[in-house]
Structure formats: structure tokens, C-alpha cells
Design an enzyme around this catalytic site. Structure first.
Site, PDB file in Angstrom:
ATOM      1  N   HIS B  63       0.852  -1.191   0.000  1.00 23.39           N
ATOM      2  CA  HIS B  63       0.000   0.000   0.000  1.00 23.39           C
ATOM      3  C   HIS B  63       0.885   1.237   0.000  1.00 23.39           C
ATOM      4  O   HIS B  63       1.053   1.899   1.017  1.00 23.39           O
ATOM      5  CB  HIS B  63      -0.911   0.008   1.229  1.00 23.39           C
ATOM      6  CG  HIS B  63      -1.908  -1.104   1.257  1.00 23.39           C
ATOM      7  ND1 HIS B  63      -3.108  -1.057   0.586  1.00 23.39           N
ATOM      8  CD2 HIS B  63      -1.873  -2.314   1.854  1.00 23.39           C
ATOM      9  CE1 HIS B  63      -3.787  -2.174   0.799  1.00 23.39           C
ATOM     10  NE2 HIS B  63      -3.057  -2.964   1.563  1.00 23.39           N
ATOM     11  N   HIS B 278      -3.441   2.503  -4.846  1.00 21.47           N
ATOM     12  CA  HIS B 278      -3.841   2.036  -3.514  1.00 21.47           C
ATOM     13  C   HIS B 278      -3.195   0.735  -3.108  1.00 21.47           C
ATOM     14  O   HIS B 278      -2.650   0.618  -2.020  1.00 21.47           O
ATOM     15  CB  HIS B 278      -5.364   1.927  -3.446  1.00 21.47           C
ATOM     16  CG  HIS B 278      -5.879   1.641  -2.067  1.00 21.47           C
ATOM     17  ND1 HIS B 278      -5.950   0.377  -1.543  1.00 21.47           N
ATOM     18  CD2 HIS B 278      -6.320   2.465  -1.094  1.00 21.47           C
ATOM     19  CE1 HIS B 278      -6.435   0.425  -0.307  1.00 21.47           C
ATOM     20  NE2 HIS B 278      -6.661   1.688  -0.012  1.00 21.47           N
ATOM     21  N   GLU B 438     -22.529  -1.776  20.486  1.00 25.29           N
ATOM     22  CA  GLU B 438     -21.759  -2.937  20.946  1.00 25.29           C
ATOM     23  C   GLU B 438     -20.380  -2.990  20.308  1.00 25.29           C
ATOM     24  O   GLU B 438     -19.384  -3.355  20.946  1.00 25.29           O
ATOM     25  CB  GLU B 438     -22.526  -4.232  20.644  1.00 25.29           C
ATOM     26  CG  GLU B 438     -23.871  -4.351  21.353  1.00 25.29           C
ATOM     27  CD  GLU B 438     -25.000  -3.608  20.628  1.00 25.29           C
ATOM     28  OE1 GLU B 438     -24.777  -3.075  19.517  1.00 25.29           O
ATOM     29  OE2 GLU B 438     -26.122  -3.554  21.186  1.00 25.29           O
ATOM     30  N   HIS B 502     -32.930 -13.054  19.245  1.00 27.56           N
ATOM     31  CA  HIS B 502     -32.179 -12.802  20.480  1.00 27.56           C
ATOM     32  C   HIS B 502     -31.630 -14.081  21.113  1.00 27.56           C
ATOM     33  O   HIS B 502     -30.981 -14.018  22.140  1.00 27.56           O
ATOM     34  CB  HIS B 502     -33.073 -12.093  21.514  1.00 27.56           C
ATOM     35  CG  HIS B 502     -33.309 -10.642  21.199  1.00 27.56           C
ATOM     36  ND1 HIS B 502     -33.764 -10.204  19.978  1.00 27.56           N
ATOM     37  CD2 HIS B 502     -33.138  -9.519  21.944  1.00 27.56           C
ATOM     38  CE1 HIS B 502     -33.876  -8.871  19.999  1.00 27.56           C
ATOM     39  NE2 HIS B 502     -33.504  -8.438  21.175  1.00 27.56           N
TER      40      HIS B 502
END
Lengths: 717, 717
Positions: B63, B278, B438, B502
Site C-alpha cells: 500500500h 492504492h 456494541e 435474540h
């Protein structure tokens, strides 16, 4: 800084809720009084709020604070799914046939036939998507809005607005804190999805207390910075006209709309505006006082006057009219545009063209020289994506790496967008640049798939490791039975130099254990073809293909797309084998090489099993499984894979697997560093075979062998 | 809308980079010319850029586009970790002893002794935290800034600024798209962390092309809305003074600072400003032209003139001076404030008070009536948190559910904050309301733990299911060997009414497979105590405690905190047993009950093993493992757990486990629905025992039994 809670209360107080108190004195007489529109709205609200209080009270818990097969219907998503009693009650009032008062009472009960689960579930009438894990619904809503835009741009013609529905997404305070929603909000603004509105139930209360304990940003300014139209409603308790006007305005906005409605959680109760109203019932006394507050009879329960039913009956009959009108429109369209019309109707029925198999190259046309399986995925998927209109392919900013770009690809973009690298896109595009937003990618793909079963087949892509970011969304796709294909490249330590942060070790264990998901690790292009065939046939199951960065030997003489359908199959047979080697994905080649070394150097006969998909193998007959594993023989079974072995122990006695994180080395060197060299592996397997010859196969029971053992939980702990 | 790429180019062009071309003609003579400060900056930049180009070129990848033990040092986090060559080169220039030019050349090589991995790794000198998975670094930086604030508020006195360092976090375009960073940015603004600055390398290029393809928000307005101070640098290529001034301004801001620096990726190269710059090397020709562009000799490689070393040597000597001054300050402080000084020095050394064990109640003082293990966790953890200053306890908005609030708790908050529910907080607080974030919670906890090994022990908490949102952060904690305790409540289907969204099924498989993490499922309060003891002793390993929502029978006669240290132990022994039942966590009680039914109804003798932690068990001797499992006997081993079995198969022959998602029912009913009833389980186990009596234990090899088999991958696929 968001307005304080006091400001909301003052705003609410300035428009008293009981304006009709003089006129309507108690519930007994309400049906006999002629009400104007505003009075009817008021009545509906009062009845609704008391009904929710009653429903919560009967089971002593829940979340008290807070129409349907027509293709072009507006979609409603309850992202704060814990407030679902609100949605269930609406579904009852608009006349969903199964949603009886009896069913409403089944919420949080022990009834296994309840259609009122603790969070909305897609299986039930009127529920567009299963929500609950916070933030997901925002991503889903963005996916639904993309679906509408894409279908409209593809099929609509002058005078034929076949698809032009809105997507409405209700959220609570929490959704604006979850990263997945924040990612999706960026994309919706960027795409100018003016067919999307978020309705923010801004009550400033979460479990821990007031939201300003954890969030004091200026949300309106933030949404505007993200390219959204913002509408404020300061009195969300009684300003029904204001809310209605906002909804109407959202329909004509040139960008997505954020309706910021200040509300009071548990309005009318003694705990109004408090965290206590969030997750527990009010108590009988408070329910009674709520009813008094709303001019209802505290002695009566579950009261729904006929006039309230009448109010919603009108809405329902409007909906039925839309549906009929639309069917006529589609007929007319199909006569005028027969080809597009037929294609559109096929997609409305959720069917793929029957001849999709013709786009998958036959074995003879596959590469025979070493090929990275991420490249193989392109070879198989690109023609499908080019030719199948339901494919919506996307990537989290890894187009050059994941090989999902296809011929004649057009990007899904706002056609008015100006980009510095030029624009190849419009709303009819079927290639989605999700940006570096893996989690939103998964949640948006769920919305696309749920718009109408089968109308879209979303394909997502990123490095396998970053499917950990996306995991909560992937799970929701599996839970809802949404067909999708996830292209997970750069799997295993073979990904190399990027090092342990990019080398998945434990992630396959998650996806292999995840119910209703097919996780594939194909070993070559032929197996990649097999994985795509299985994924396309799995109409209620998402699939994930775990693919190599590095070149893999192709095994046209052994590999089999049909074998992949069975999850595992004999790759190289060997009668009277001393050992069975299970090779998986990019490590299958190691099994083949190790077999040769075992025979040449140690006189040990080995057979090789390819094992691309555990879930499919588990579905096979006991006989097939035994024939593949030869589990009745005395030959030990060794699995070779550069992952944590968890999940493979049920098929094997021993493993050459990973139990530490990886290392930043070129892929081939990383494999060597961790002992994935045929000579080294053969030595360890030889020792195992000799032990079994000496002590019998029983010696391995309850003593699963990590043959890379010294690395297991080694220096780390 | 962000400024276009052209605007950056124009801004850059207006301040030509080659101002010194007339003066400095080629590299040969540069050391002999006396340079003023601005010229020295220019030289350093040119040398630096050419060096990076050379380093990338030698391995043909990487990079290319894009200093250490002093306690009160400023922290630098490279959130866009793929640009680490930049950081390694800096570390070399400032004189990190191991970071030689030879080491720089080892980047992306096959050298196993390289300290230049593909992303920065905490083990290596000068690297504060391992980064790479995008967005994490922003959360880490917020955690570091919280650490500074908290230590400063706790220990600093007038004239004694023991801790007042800044945290600098460099990010790329991607970090501003990742949800984890967006969550952390909200919190930093909310907390007014004015000791934090983000340096945004705004080059508007990612893998797929220009950022405006996927993000067109007004980032400055957004950051301001989140409570940040924003500084713009339009010419990030040569405006060194502007950048320096911005860094200085950040030090005196009253809020966190966002420095938006427009840069050009691969500046000076033929692919400047393009995605091509990149992730791939430039090529030899382009490297030569880069050098010409920067007035360096294209024939020379890895050139670092002495004057450049001199420049950084000054910085290093400044740092050494700070360290000495600080040591004197701490000495003086300790004389004036002996108690605080001793405590502070203990924490600088990363040591806990030796007598922490005294805060853990002894077995006799634990509850004997049924107790939810989430409540047990409070019983054990709250006194520790109250008394141990290194505990930083936090929750993702679930204070009422996770029981982590402790006596005399003060929240970590900006003391000037006004909240509508009142404020119990200041910067010395040790209870963190993370909001419903979270993922940021986990990333921030990593920053806290990495501030200085042992100075903080972060405790996080939320429902187990939502540790899937946090998983990428949890993984980074395990990878870096950061001691932490994660309190994961509401595990298994016992969580009940909230339903399948859940109820975790597959998540334990992930955490059990994750290297260097201890995942515990304790069966009662005594085992919770054992898990905390293990977690506190694991100084280089995070632990996760998976805890029940529902009450669990306490087994003071069987359960053992010492047993927990071994991962599994015999709970109820039975000589000549026909079957061994492994019970896990909240399902251990089912194993005990089923044992009784087997004996009473079927005359089958069963023994029970409690299995709270797989990883610890795997570390035990073969003899111990065999004694626990009795794997040499002919008695089958059956594991009872309401999770996907993956990972437990290595210890068992059969399982009563989950292979579908759960169901919205009250916890006890959900268990029943999925077959977790002692009578039902005993029936299935009896059949298995009879089969083994008939066919021998060999019949189970390679045929692992899901005794809840019909549910496995059932209707779903």
C-alpha cells in the site's frame, strides 16, 4: 445538541391531549356520537394506547412504550422491533385475517401457535422483515427502497408506473446509535433514495435512562449532512395533522426523508417519559389511570369500538382498490410491452428463468491451469449476473479483488451523480458499490431479497474476514430464509501478507454452525460451479462461498460439481487404505500431495475425501456418509484445513488445523510456517497410523488429535 | 458534498512542491547545503516519499499511497493500518532500535523475523495497537483518550499533571464509512474528549475508485453535528505549517478535533490520485519519475541523507527529556501524596493489588436458592469493580439486565454534561454507558486495555447475541492478548420471549474457536466465581462469561471454582456408569435431572461432567482428560447444550443440541419445545445406551449423533 426532554414535554403540554373531554365523557357512549375527522383520530389514538396497556398488562412484561401481498404496496419496517405490539395491533385493526384479539393476547405467552412473537417475524402476514437486533431494520429499509428504484428504472414506462411504492421505516433512539444504521443512512443519502422515509420515534429513553446520557449530537444537522430531508414534529403525541403532512411531504421529496417526531414513552402512564416504561408492564393501577387519562372506562379491557374498526376498514378498502387497479395496469403493460411484461411478471412470481443452468460453463470449458478460486467464482458468476436480471451483485469496495464485475455491468447509482472518476451508473444498474460498509451491505441485501421472494437474488462480496463485520446481517438472512450468495474471498492463512488481522481462523466455525446457511469451501473451479448450482437451488437458504486469494491446482480428473451437492465425496479412492484424508477448499491440494508422500516415503495407503460443505453432507443417508468416510474401517480419518477444527471433529479422528492466529507472511510461507507442508504432515500422519496399528482405532476415542498440537492454545495463554 | 478531487489538485498545484529545485539539484549535494526549517521539512518529505516508493517497489505490492514506552507519551494510532510502511519508516527515522533499513525491506517478504508485518502489530516497538480491519482504530483511539481522561481525573493534582497526553488517530476514507468508527465518533463528541484528534488522510480514493462513488456526505458538517472541532487543510501535500498549526490547535480545543487534510494518493507518481495507487507497487519507471519529480537521484535507492536523520534525532531527544522530567514529577508526587502515588505507580507497572481474591465471596457466602447466572456475575463482579481501581465496567445500554452496576458507582461522563435524568458522573467515573453501540464498546475496550498493559481491566456487557455485533472488536482483543472480561447475558434459548433474533445458537461456536479467548458457560454462582478467578489470572487473554437470564439451580455440593480452572470436571461421579452426561452452563441442570430419570425409569447409571470452558480443558493432561470423560470405557458420552454442537464433538459421541434457530416462547417453554425435558432426553439416551450395548461403542465412530436429529437442518433447507 438535541432539544432537552423538558422541551418535548412542554411542546406536548401546549397541545393538550384531552381536547375532547367535554364532548366525549367515558367510553360507554362513544359509538353513539358523530365525530369529525380530528375527533376520530383522537379516539383511535386513545383506544390504541389503552389497548396496548391492556395487552402488556396481561403478561406482565414486554415493551408497552412504543396490508399485505400487493406487489407495489408501501413497505413498513419496524426497526425497533421490540415495540411490535404496536404493529400487531395495527394489523388487527386493518383486518389481517389471522390477527385476532385472541392472537394479540398470545404475545409473550407460552402458545406455540402465536403469530405475535416478541419481535416481528417475516413468516407472519403483514410483516415485511424480521427485526429486533437494533439498526438492522434501517439497512433493510434501504434495501427495499433500492429494490423499488431498480425495478422502476428497469420496467416503468410513461404512463406505466408499475413500481413506485414508498418504504417507511420506524426507528427508536437506539437505531441511530448502531453502526449498521449509520452506514445505511450514508448510502441512502448518497443514492438519493427519495422513496424512503425514516420515522424517528424520538422519545429520548432507552434501557439505561435518558438518551442524552450517551448521545448529545445534533441529529437533524447530521442527517442533513448525510443528504437527507429533515422534517421536525415537536408534538408527536397529538399533532396528527403535522405527522400526516410530513408523511405526504416525504412522498414528494427529492431525497430520503427523516421525520423527527418527539414522543413520550408510555404516554398517559405514571412512568411516562421514564426508562421504566421501556421494558416492563405498567401495573394494574397505572393501566387504570392511563384509561382515565384517555377518557376510557378503567373497568373495561381490550375495548375496540366499532367506529375504530370502521376507521381502519376504509384504509383496507383503499388498499384493495389499489391492488385491482395495479393488476389492470400490469395487464395493459404486458400487451403493450410483451417482452418486458413477461419478464416482470416472472419476477413478480419470484421465478428465475428455468434455463439458468446454461450460463454455467461445463467442466470441459473450465481452466485446467492453477486458478485462484476467487477467480473461479468470477468465471461462474459473471455470466449469470450478466444474463439474469434478478442478480444484484455488490461489493464492499473490493471490485478489483473479488472478481464479481461482469460484462456490460452498469452500477446502481443516482443518475445525476457526478463523480471524479466518471459515472457508469443509473437506478437500473445491477452492480452495487456499497463502500467499506460490510454490515450495511448484508442488511441491505436482506431488504433486497425480502422485497418480494425471488424478485432479486442479492450477491454480496468482500474478504472472508470482513464477513465478521457483516455477521449479524448474514444471520438475519439465514433466519429469514432469504436466498442470497455471499462471495467471501481471501479465506484462510493463504491470504498471506496482510497478516493475522486478515487471516480468518475461527470464522468458518461460526458459519458452519449457523442454522440454515450453506457454507462452501470449494477446492477448484469445478467445485465452485457445484457450489453455485447448490446456492441457486436453495431458494430459502443463503449460501456463502469461501474462496482463495492464491492459485489452486485444478483437479478435472477428480473434482465434481455433483459431488458438491452431497457436501462431501470421495475424491481419490484407495482400497485397503490405511488412512482417509479429508481435504477442504484451498487445502484440498495438501491432502492430495500428502497422500503421495505417505505412499512414496512411508508405504502408507491413503484415500482422499473432498469436503466442501458440512451442512449438505449432514443431510445425506447414513450409508452414503459411511461410504465416504469409511468410518467402519480401522483407518483413522484426518482432516487437513487451515482453520480451527471446530465442527469437523464429528467426521474425523484427528486434524491438521489452526488453533492460533495467523502470521504476516506471503501465503505459501504462511502455510509452511504453520506446518502445511506435505513432508511434515505425512510424518505426523504416519505416526498416527502406526499408533492405530499398534493400539487399535479405539485409542482415538475421546482423544481427538490436533496434529499441529503444539500450536494449540500455545504461547498465548 | 465534499470538495471534488480537482479542487484538491488545484489547491496542491497552487503551492508547488519543487520550490527548492533551483537550490538543490539532485541528491548528491543535499547534505552540504544549509537548509532553513521549511527547506528541511521539504527535504524530509521528499526523502520520505521516495523511500516509500523504493520499499514498495522491491516486493512489487503493498500500500504505497499513504515513536515509545514513556507512560505519558502521546499515542498514535494508524487506523488505516494498510499504510503501515509510512509508520515503520517514521519509526526507523526516530531511531527505534530494531527498526533498521534491513527490517523496512522485510515488509511483505518471507522473513519470519520481520517486525514489519502487513498491518501494524502491537508486539512491535512503537506500535500502540494492532490495526487493519478498518474502523477499529477509531474506536481504539477513543478508548485511549478515555484512559487518559480517567487517569488524569483520578490522579492529577494542581501542579501535578501526571497524565495529560494526546491521542492522535490517522484514518483514511474507509474508516469514515465503517459503522464501528461512526459509533465511536458519536461517543467521543458526547464525552468531549478534547485530548483526541483524528487526522483524516482525505485522498478520496479507495479500491473501487473515487470515494464520491459511495459517499457524498458533508463530512465536516457531520463531524460538527457530532460535537467535534473541525479544521480544514486544503493542501495536504505541501502545507506543512498549516498541518502543524492544526495539530497545535487540537491540543487546546475544548472538544475532539477532526483535521480534514486533502491529500493525493501516490503523489508524484504517474497514478497519483487514482485507485491504482492504492494496492499495488508503482513499477520501476514510475519510481524513477517520482524521484525526478522530487529532485532525487533516480539511480539511487533507499536514500536517507544524514540531515534527515538529524531532523528526527532532535525529536527523539525531546522525547527522552520528557521522560526524565516525568519521572521526577512522579517521584515528587509520590512524596506529597504517598497513597495515590503508590497506587498510581502500581498501575503504571500494570499490577493489580495482590489481594484481589479477598473480594470474591467464598462458597459459603453464595446464594443457595435458584439464581440467574447474570445475577451471580453481579455478586462476584460488583465488589471487585467497587474496590479495584483498574476495573472500567461498561454496558451497551443494558444496566438493568446485566447487573454490572456496583456500589458507589460513578459514571464516566463529561462533568459539564446536563442530562434530563440527572448526572452521576465525571471523568474519574469507572462505569461507562456506551449506548447501543456494541461494536464501538469492544473497540474502545481494546483501547483502554492497550493504553498500558494492566493499567485498566475493561469489563464490557450486553446480551450474548449482541456480541455478534461486537465480534470484530472482541477478536482484535484476543489477537492482541488484551486482558478483558466480557459479560454476555441472556445466553441460549432460555432467554425466551424475545425470540430467535435474540437466542444465540451458533455464536458459542465462534467464541470457542477464536484463538486466545476463554469462553465460559458457568452453571451456578460457584462456577461464575471460578470463571472470574480464571479471567483475572489470564493476564494476556480476554475472557467471555456466557450467562443465563433465567434462574438456575445452585449446586454447592457439586460445583467447584477450582474445577472451572481445569475447563471441565466430574460433577457427579458414578462407578460403572453406562453413560457420561456432559452438562454445560444453564443446561447443566438438565444433565443432573436426566441422570436421575435414567436411573429411576430405565435403570441406567449415569455420571455427570460439568464443562464450563473448552479451551482450559484442552490444556489439561491426557490423563486428566481421560479421567473426566472416561473415554476408555464403553460408556457413550452425551453432551447436553442448547447450542449448535460444533466444537463439542471432540469430547462426545452424541449430543442433545440445537441445529435450527430458536422460537419466541417463555424460556422454560422454549426449552420444552426443543426437547430439553428430562423425560424426553432420557428416552433418547436410553436408546443410545441400548444400541451401544448391542453393537459396541465402535458403532458411534464417524457417526456422531444429534439426538435432536429431526431438527437438524430440518424444514429450513
Amino acid at each position: 445538541m438535541a432539544p432537552s426532554f423538558e422541551a418535548y414535554e412542554q411542546a406536548a403540554a401546549s397541545q393538550p391531549i384531552n381536547v375532547h373531554q367535554a364532548k366525549i365523557n367515558g367510553t360507554h357512549a362513544i359509538d353513539s356520537i358523530v365525530l369529525d375527522e380530528s375527533e376520530r383520530h383522537d379516539l383511535v389514538l386513545r383506544v390504541f394506547r389503552c389497548l396496548i396497556a391492556d395487552l402488556c398488562e396481561q403478561f406482565g412484561g414486554g415493551h408497552p412504550g412504543g396490508a399485505m401481498t400487493y406487489f407495489n404496496r408501501d413497505r413498513f419496517i419496524l426497526s425497533n422491533g421490540h415495540t411490535c405490539l404496536f404493529q400487531y395491533t395495527f394489523l388487527h385493526l386493518v383486518g389481517c385475517k389471522d390477527m385476532t384479539v385472541d392472537q394479540l393476547k398470545s404475545y409473550h405467552s407460552d402458545r406455540t401457535d402465536s403469530i405475535c412473537p416478541g419481535h416481528p417475524e417475516i413468516e407472519n402476514e403483514g410483516i415485511e422483515l424480521t427485526t429486533g437486533p437494533l439498526g438492522q431494520g434501517v439497512g433493510n429499509a434501504v434495501g427495499l427502497a433500492v429494490a423499488t428504484k431498480q425495478l422502476a428504472a428497469t420496467y416503468n414506462k410513461p404512463d406505466y408506473a408499475l413500481v413506485d411504492n414508498m418504504t417507511w421505516c420506524m426507528i427508536g433512539d437506539a437505531c441511530l446509535q448502531e453502526g449498521v444504521a449509520l452506514e445505511a443512512i450514508q448510502l441512502a443519502g448518497h443514492w438519493k433514495l427519495n422513496n424512503l422515509a425514516i420515522i424517528y420515534d424520538n422519545n429520548q429513553i432507552t434501557c439505561d435512562g435518558s438518551v442524552d446520557m450517551v448521545c448529545t449530537e445534533d441529529i437533524n444537522a447530521k442527517m442533513r449532512a448525510c443528504g437527507w430531508n429533515v422534517i421536525d414534529i415537536f408534538d408527536g403525541i397529538s399533532n396528527i395533522n403535522g405527522i400526516t403532512q410530513a408523511l405526504i411531504e416525504a412522498r414528494t421529496s427529492d431525497r430520503p426523508t427523516f421525520i423527527n417526531i418527539r414522543t413520550i414513552i408510555g404516554v398517559g402512564s405514571a412512568v411516562a417519559g421514564q426508562a421504566k416504561a421501556h421494558g416492563a408492564a405498567f401495573g394494574a393501577d397505572d393501566v387504570a389511570s392511563i384509561k382515565k387519562h384517555f377518557c376510557m372506562n378503567p373497568e373495561e379491557h381490550f375495548v375496540i369500538p366499532d367506529s375504530v374498526y370502521d376507521f381502519f376498514r376504509e384504509a383496507r378498502s383503499r388498499g384493495e382498490k389499489y391492488e385491482v387497479t395495479w393488476a389492470v395496469l400490469v395487464d395493459s403493460y404486458t400487451r403493450k410491452y410483451p417482452q418486458e411484461g413477461a419478464e416482470f411478471q416472472l419476477r413478480v412470481r419470484g421465478q428465475m428463468p428455468q434455463d439458468w443452468n446454461k450460463f454455467i460453463p461445463s467442466k470441459e470449458n473450465l481452466p485446467t491451469t492453477p486458478t485462484a478460486s476467487r477467480k473461479s467464482a468470477g468465471i461462474i458468476c459473471n455470466p449469470l449476473a450478466e444474463n439474469m436480471k434478478n442478480f444484484m451483485v455488490g461489493t464492499a469496495d473490493l471490485s478489483p479483488s473479488v472478481n464479481m464485475s461482469f460484462k456490460n455491468q452498469v452500477d446502481f447509482q443516482n443518475p445525476e451523480l457526478k463523480t471524479s472518476c466518471g459515472l457508469n451508473g443509473n437506478y437500473a444498474g445491477r452492480y452495487i458499490h456499497y463502500g467499506i460498509r460490510e454490515h450495511a451491505m448484508a442488511a441491505i441485501a436482506n431488504g433486497l431479497a425480502a422485497f418480494n421472494k425471488g424478485t432479486f437474488l442479492p450477491v454480496t462480496s468482500t474478504f472472508f474476514m470482513f464477513y465478521l463485520y457483516a455477521a449479524p446481517g448474514i444471520r438475519m438472512g439465514a433466519l429469514q430464509g432469504l436466498q442470497q450468495i455471499h462471495i467471501a474471498t481471501h479465506d484462510s492463512i493463504g491470504t498471506g501478507e496482510d497478516g493475522p488481522t486478515h487471516q480468518p481462523i475461527e470464522l468458518a466455525a461460526l458459519y458452519r454452525a449457523m442454522p440454515n446457511l450453506l457454507y462452501f469451501r470449494p477446492c477448484d473451479t469445478e467445485e465452485v460451479a457445484g457450489a453455485f448450482i447448490a446456492a441457486l437451488n436453495a431458494s430459502s437458504t443463503p449460501s456463502m462461498l469461501s474462496l482463495s486469494r492464491q492459485n489452486l491446482t485444478q483437479y478435472p480428473q477428480y473434482s465434481s460439481r455433483d459431488g458438491v451437492q452431497k457436501g462431501a465425496y470421495v475424491f481419490i479412492e484407495q482400497e485397503e487404505a490405511d488412512v482417509t484424508l479429508i481435504g477442504v477448499g484451498s487445502e484440498l491440494g495438501f491432502a492430495v500431495q500428502t497422500k503421495d508422500v505417505l505412499e512414496r516415503n512411508h508405504g502408507i495407503k491413503a484415500r482422499v475425501v473432498s469436503f466442501p460443505c458440512q451442512r449438505l453432507f449432514d443431510q445425506q443417508s447414513k450409508e452414503y456418509k459411511q461410504s465416504v468416510l469409511r468410518s467402519k474401517s480401522k483407518a483413522p480419518i484426518v482432516v487437513i484445513e487451515a482453520y480451527a477444527v471446530n465442527g469437523h471433529e464429528r467426521y474425523a479422528d484427528a486434524a491438521i488445523s489452526m488453533s492460533s492466529f495467523g502470521k504476516s507472511l506471503p501465503g505459501a510461507d504462511a502455510y509452511k510456517f504453520f506446518g502445511y507442508e506435505p513432508l511434515v504432515m505425512a510424518e505426523k500422519i504416519k505416526d498416527l497410523v502406526e499408533e492405530v496399528r499398534r493400539d487399535g482405532i479405539e485409542c482415538l476415542r475421546g482423544d481427538f488429535r490436533d496434529l499441529n498440537g503444539t500450536l494449540r492454545f500455545g504461547a498465548e495463554h
